[in-house]
Design a protein around this motif. Structure first.
Motif, mmCIF file in Angstrom:
data_model
loop_
_atom_site.group_PDB
_atom_site.id
_atom_site.type_symbol
_atom_site.label_atom_id
_atom_site.label_comp_id
_atom_site.label_asym_id
_atom_site.label_seq_id
_atom_site.Cartn_x
_atom_site.Cartn_y
_atom_site.Cartn_z
ATOM 1 N N HIS A 1 -8.420 23.467 -27.331
ATOM 2 C CA HIS A 1 -8.593 22.414 -28.338
ATOM 3 C C HIS A 1 -7.519 21.349 -28.166
ATOM 4 N N GLN A 2 -7.742 20.187 -28.775
ATOM 5 C CA GLN A 2 -6.724 19.131 -28.754
ATOM 6 C C GLN A 2 -5.434 19.624 -29.394
ATOM 7 N N GLY A 3 -5.584 20.481 -30.366
ATOM 8 C CA GLY A 3 -4.435 21.066 -31.039
ATOM 9 C C GLY A 3 -4.872 22.227 -31.900
ATOM 10 N N VAL A 4 -3.883 22.958 -32.397
ATOM 11 C CA VAL A 4 -4.140 24.092 -33.278
ATOM 12 C C VAL A 4 -3.113 24.036 -34.404
ATOM 13 N N ARG A 5 -3.600 24.322 -35.615
ATOM 14 C CA ARG A 5 -2.704 24.398 -36.772
ATOM 15 C C ARG A 5 -2.798 25.791 -37.379
ATOM 16 N N GLU B 1 -1.747 13.446 -36.304
ATOM 17 C CA GLU B 1 -2.266 12.901 -37.559
ATOM 18 C C GLU B 1 -3.583 13.560 -37.968
ATOM 19 N N ALA B 2 -4.410 13.952 -36.993
ATOM 20 C CA ALA B 2 -5.663 14.643 -37.316
ATOM 21 C C ALA B 2 -5.410 16.003 -37.943
ATOM 22 N N SER B 3 -4.231 16.558 -37.708
ATOM 23 C CA SER B 3 -3.877 17.861 -38.291
ATOM 24 C C SER B 3 -3.428 17.733 -39.743
#
Length: 135
Positions: free
Chosen positions: A21-25, A67-69
């Motif tokens: 993924h683009q990122g993980v939170r 910022e999407a997170s």
């Protein structure tokens, strides 16, 4: 109490080309996958041979995922820069410094590590990932 791990996805950063993924939170922790100098609208690699422009575009992509997170660039505590050519370091560092100074509003710059390495695409001179903590 544990919080769920959630994927971060935004059209404002390039779609991942591989199985990540683009990122993980997870809770207050945000890990941004390595970003490169790619136009999110076209997924084209930009600015061949221009490490300063590639650094700025790459940081814009990192910032979009942060910022999407739900975090802000001020929440970034660590940036890791992967650079293909040692002689590009001063140019990358200037572009990096300008971007980070412009987007850090609280006066505390993120930590950073720079590694010299090969990257997956020949046109990529730089790749950057980030770690942020919110709240």
């Amino acid at each position: 109490m544990t919080s769920e791990k959630t994927a971060i996805s935004t059209p404002d950063a390039p779609a991942p080309a591989h199985t990540f993924h683009q990122g993980v939170r997870k809770g207050p922790f945000v890990q941004v996958s390595g970003q490169g100098p790619v136009d999110p609208a076209t997924n084209e690699y930009l600015y061949p041979g221009d490490v300063a422009a590639q650094t700025t575009r790459t940081l814009e992509n990192v910032k979009a995922v942060v910022e999407a997170s739900g975090a802000t660039f001020d929440d970034v505590v660590m940036l890791r820069v992967y650079l293909t050519q040692r002689e590009d370091f001063p140019i990358m560092n200037d572009a990096y410094g300008a971007f980070v100074a412009q987007h850090t509003t609280n006066g505390v710059l993120p930590s950073r590590t720079t590694v010299f390495t090969g990257l997956p695409r020949e046109e990529m001179l730089v790749e950057i990932d980030a770690f942020a903590i919110t709240g």
